[in-house]
Design an enzyme around this catalytic site. Sequence first.
Site, short mmCIF file in Angstrom:
data_model
loop_
_atom_site.label_atom_id
_atom_site.label_comp_id
_atom_site.label_asym_id
_atom_site.label_seq_id
_atom_site.Cartn_x
_atom_site.Cartn_y
_atom_site.Cartn_z
N CYS A 27 0.84 -1.19 0.00
CA CYS A 27 0.00 0.00 0.00
C CYS A 27 0.88 1.25 0.00
CB CYS A 27 -0.93 0.00 1.21
SG CYS A 27 -2.08 -1.39 1.21
N GLU A 73 -4.50 -5.81 11.15
CA GLU A 73 -5.08 -6.56 12.26
C GLU A 73 -5.89 -7.75 11.74
OE1 GLU A 73 -5.97 -2.14 13.26
OE2 GLU A 73 -5.50 -3.32 11.49
N CYS A 99 -9.57 0.33 13.55
CA CYS A 99 -10.87 0.86 13.12
C CYS A 99 -11.98 0.05 13.81
CB CYS A 99 -11.00 0.77 11.61
SG CYS A 99 -11.16 -0.93 10.98
N CYS A 102 -12.05 -3.78 12.61
CA CYS A 102 -10.96 -4.57 13.19
C CYS A 102 -11.16 -4.74 14.70
CB CYS A 102 -9.61 -3.93 12.89
SG CYS A 102 -9.12 -4.13 11.17
N TYR A 120 -5.18 6.97 15.01
CA TYR A 120 -5.92 7.27 13.78
C TYR A 120 -6.97 8.32 14.09
CZ TYR A 120 -8.22 6.48 9.31
OH TYR A 120 -8.76 6.65 8.07
#
Length: 142
Positions: A27, A73, A99, A102, A120
């Site tokens: 990514c 995760e 998040c 997850c 985050y």
Amino acid sequence: MEKDEKQSLLDRRYLRMAMIWSENSYCVRRKVGALIVKDKMIISDGFNGTPSGFPNLCESADGVTFPYVLHAEANAITKVARSNNSSEGSTLYVTASPCMECSKLIIQAGIRRVVFSELYRITDGLDLLKKAGVETVHLPLD
């Protein structure tokens, strides 16, 4: 060395290892790494990326992440699920806070502690973990 001091030292080491593991991600926008540790042994690892059999391309030409990209995760949890190990009572070390999706997996996997370095911007996942009684530790790496 006191128990808390020793735990903090271990937390920093495993978190640095998760950071190194994130370098495996293809990514471009964000590279995230995760380790699941139980009884001072790494029982699983993961990084964000595409499912098996998909091209190692996480974003479109416009820089938008494809919806099928897995978070670090989720990769670590599904990897441990395919092994003979149990994540019950383990610690998840992840480079960015989880998040909501997850966090649900973390709770269901029996992970009791999550240590992360980067907060985050959306914190609903952390809120859910705390509500479920999962210990969360924000440990920024220098």
